[in-house]
Design a protein around this motif. Structure first.
Motif, PDB file in Angstrom:
ATOM      1  N   SER A  29     -32.537 -24.016  -0.621  1.00 35.11           N
ATOM      2  CA  SER A  29     -32.327 -24.437   0.773  1.00 35.11           C
ATOM      3  C   SER A  29     -31.058 -25.269   0.927  1.00 35.11           C
ATOM      4  CB  SER A  29     -33.538 -25.211   1.286  1.00 35.11           C
ATOM      5  OG  SER A  29     -33.860 -26.267   0.408  1.00 35.11           O
ATOM      6  N   GLY A  30     -30.857 -26.255   0.061  1.00 35.64           N
ATOM      7  CA  GLY A  30     -29.700 -27.150   0.208  1.00 35.64           C
ATOM      8  C   GLY A  30     -28.381 -26.399   0.119  1.00 35.64           C
ATOM      9  N   ALA A 257     -33.558 -31.308   1.189  1.00 39.39           N
ATOM     10  CA  ALA A 257     -33.771 -29.970   0.634  1.00 39.39           C
ATOM     11  C   ALA A 257     -34.105 -30.142  -0.841  1.00 39.39           C
ATOM     12  CB  ALA A 257     -32.506 -29.131   0.808  1.00 39.39           C
ATOM     13  N   ASP A 475     -36.616 -27.446   3.193  1.00 39.86           N
ATOM     14  CA  ASP A 475     -37.234 -26.729   2.073  1.00 39.86           C
ATOM     15  C   ASP A 475     -38.670 -26.298   2.402  1.00 39.86           C
ATOM     16  OD1 ASP A 475     -38.914 -28.979   1.605  1.00 39.86           O
ATOM     17  OD2 ASP A 475     -37.275 -29.952   0.514  1.00 39.86           O
ATOM     18  N   ALA A 495     -33.749 -22.212   5.845  1.00 39.98           N
ATOM     19  CA  ALA A 495     -32.603 -23.126   5.742  1.00 39.98           C
ATOM     20  C   ALA A 495     -31.397 -22.560   6.489  1.00 39.98           C
ATOM     21  CB  ALA A 495     -32.256 -23.356   4.274  1.00 39.98           C
TER      22      ALA A 495
END
Lengths: 518, 144
Positions: A29-30, A257, A475, A495
């Motif tokens: 996600s990040g 995340a 997340d 995301a």
């Protein structure tokens, strides 16, 4: 390209930075959020607790990989009536660096259930998630595992499924030109796996993102109900050597995340999202176990994709079957026997196939900060164990159908080795007790779930923490339930939508400021 | 500081227990040295809860022959055949925690011994590392 780790800042008293958006976590996600924001020209800082490990530094021994790139060196566990290892990556790229690169889209029935029963409303429209998935497919080189690199482990499952008339498929993975080294869980040594370490993180860095590795976020800093930054500290994740603190000011937003384990801990430490009482609660997972089949012909699990073939035929019955080519270190731990009995088993490892069953479990657990570190509670419900038992029986049936001369079921109360399916009949009479088998869980969900009301959810439908504006969660903490399939792509797709939303939001904010200034 | 968590005697016991669960002398040179280095690294890097489990299970397993086999000996005082008998009895025990005890040492031994270049060569791992793991390089010369 800016990556700074403990070694780069050891002599500094403190480090300070500022960015439009601060992203905590660099995994599925990040990395996606950072990529999209950087593509839109925003100034982004990414914090990652684990190290930045280049492909050429990866080793093939499992322990060497685990101690460096897995959370708690691979020893993270959930406690319940049984102990369940919880596998998570902790490195730049997150779990995508050490997983099987399996790609599934969010199942439509799950999305429909979220809308129907879990207060999703019109948020995260399915068509939009699929649009994001299409784009991610392109960026990550997603395709079915080609037959030449599937390996015999996968071919045998294919054969077994055909024999029983069950549906199966080559696993779609984010790998380009796979060499079939069966090293996915140690980190791809040939660099072919399109993990976030190899794809979106380098993209983001090329477009100006600054990445702080071996840097653990300790608290989200809030001011007047708004997230304005993150306080972190450089810590070597292996030796635990502590370095200077890092303070990053966030001009527009902070995005968490950090996974369904770390995100709720960070929210709790920061004092946000508490009103619902749900932070860190309702943890869901996909626990799974594996069976070993022994064949007359060589299987050679050390050659081929780590996970090349699967069956979602029984998805509606809450289970998914897949091949799992284990490194010999993990295989040994799974084999029956101790002492010379174990070494005799290892002598024939080349003739062994390992297949797993992953359960969409109904059990719910929790995570909180404990005396000795993270305290994860999780216990399979009786109905989940019943599904596991059905999956074990099915896997044994498939192994025999594929030609196995022997199956090692790994169930307490059954013989360690069986040569005929009838010998598995007593399984049905065993209690639905989680201590019957050894499970692991690698997919985690639901510890900061989304919803419209502050009393029943932690984040809004826009994924913003209810009691802290500018603080978002990207997340699988926000997922109302588990999925029944590997979640990397669903996490990235969610995301993606958040990243697009933030780009618009920052643009609106800037326009507002410009109007005021003029 | 963490190294103080395990005495020399406790380390020796853990190494003996790991060696008993996975006898690797046929393909690893001086497996006790490898296990000693592995344990040193584990003590330096593993979560405290893991180390606590190793410590407690190590003691219980060391002292259990009296209860399980009715022999007034420690694990170290048993002959090889008796050790095997004991481990088999524990692994099949009706109590979950008891059967997990030997499995913990089996898992540790597997991580320590089966990732070595000589083990990977023996088990056909390709591509494989040709150098010893960093944790083995950094360890002192001999097992405690």
């Amino acid at each position: 390209m800016t990556v700074r780790s403990l070694a780069d800042v050891r002599d500094e008293a403190a480090v300070e930075d500022s960015a439009d958006v601060v992203v905590v976590g660099s995994g599925a996600s990040g990395a996606v959020v950072a990529y999209l924001l950087c593509e839109a020209g925003l100034d982004v800082v990414v914090l990652e607790e684990g190290p930045y490990v280049r492909s050429e530094e990866l080793r093939s021994d499992m322990y060497g990989s685990m101690r460096r790139m897995w959370r708690d060196g691979g020893f993270q566990v959930a406690l319940g009536r049984a102990v369940t290892p919880i596998l998570q990556g902790r490195c730049v790229g997150g779990t995508t660096v050490v997983n099987g690169a399996i790609i599934h889209r969010l199942p439509e029935p799950i999305h429909a259930a979220w809308q129907r029963e879990h207060d999703l409303g019109s948020a995260l429209p399915y068509a939009e998630l699929m649009r994001a998935s299409d784009r991610l497919d392109e960026l990550l080189g997603v395709s079915p595992t080609p037959e030449p690199v599937q390996g015999n482990n996968a071919r045998l499952l294919h054969r077994g499924l055909d024999e029983l008339g069950l549906r199966g498929n080559a696993i779609r993975r984010s790998v380009i030109d796979c060499r079939g080294s069966a090293h996915c869980n140690q980190g791809c040594p040939t660099g072919q796996k399109q993990s976030m370490l190899a794809t979106l993180i380098p993209h983001a860095l090329e477009r100006g993102a600054r990445l702080y590795a071996t840097c653990r976020a300790e608290r989200v800093v809030g001011q007047s109900g708004r997230a304005v930054g993150v306080r972190a500290r450089f810590v070597d994740p292996v030796t635990r050597e502590r370095g200077p603190t890092l303070r990053v000011h966030a001009r527009h937003a902070v995005v968490l995340a950090a996974s369904a384990i770390q995100t709720p801990l960070l929210l709790s430490k920061s004092g946000f999202g508490r009103r619902s009482g749900l932070v860190g609660r309702r943890l869901q997972a996909h626990p799974g176990t594996a069976l070993v089949g022994v064949f007359d012909q060589p299987v050679r699990m050390t050659v081929g994709a780590t996970q090349g073939y699967e069956s979602t035929h029984h998805w509606a019955e809450r289970m998914k079957l897949e091949t799992v080519s284990m490194p010999v270190e993990l295989l040994a731990a799974r084999l029956p026997g101790l002492g010379h009995a174990l070494t005799r088993q290892l002598e024939r490892h080349d003739h062994m196939a390992v297949w797993g069953v992953q359960v969409r479990a109904q059990a719910q657990g929790g995570v909180r900060a404990g005396l000795f570190g993270t305290d994860i509670r999780y216990q399979l419900a009786a109905e989940d164990v019943a599904v596991l038992k059905r999956g074990i029986f099915l896997l044994a049936e498939l192994l025999f159908a594929a030609g196995a001369r022997e199956v090692l079921p790994g169930v307490h109360g059954l013989p360690p080795s069986i040569t005929h399916l009838d010998q598995l009949a007593p399984l049905a009479d065993l209690p639905d007790d989680p201590r019957l088998v050894h499970c692991i869980a690698a997919h985690l969900f639901g510890t900061a779930r989304l919803g419209s009301a502050e009393s029943t959810s932690v984040v809004s439908r826009q994924l913003e923490v209810h009691d802290c504006s500018g603080l978002f969660v990207a997340d699988s903490s926000v997922f109302p339930t588990n999925l029944g399939v590997n979640p990397q792509h669903s996490i990235s797709a969610v995301a993606w939508l958040l990243g697009e939303q933030l780009v618009e939001r920052v643009a609106r904010g800037r326009a507002r400021l410009a109007r005021r200034a003029s | 500081m963490r190294q103080l968590l395990f005495t020399r005697g406790e380390r020796r016991r853990v190494i003996t227990l790991c060696s008993a669960t996975l006898p690797a002398g046929a393909w690893v040179e001086r497996p006790e040295r490898v296990l000693g280095a592995f344990l040193q690294d584990l003590i330096a890097t593993a979560p405290l809860s893991t180390l606590l489990g190793v410590k407690v299970f190590g003691w219980l397993l060391w002292l259990c022959p009296l209860v399980v086999l009715g022999r007034p000996r420690s694990f170290g005082g048993l002959a090889a055949s008796e050790r095997q008998l004991l481990l088999d009895a524990l692994a099949a025990h009706r109590i979950y925690v008891v059967r997990e005890m030997p499995l913990l040492f089996k898992a540790l031994a597997s991580f320590a011994l089966l990732g070595l270049p000589e083990s990977q060569a023996r088990f056909g791992v390709e591509p494989r590392d040709i150098t010893a793991p960093a944790w083995l390089d950094a360890a002192p010369g001999d097992a405690p």
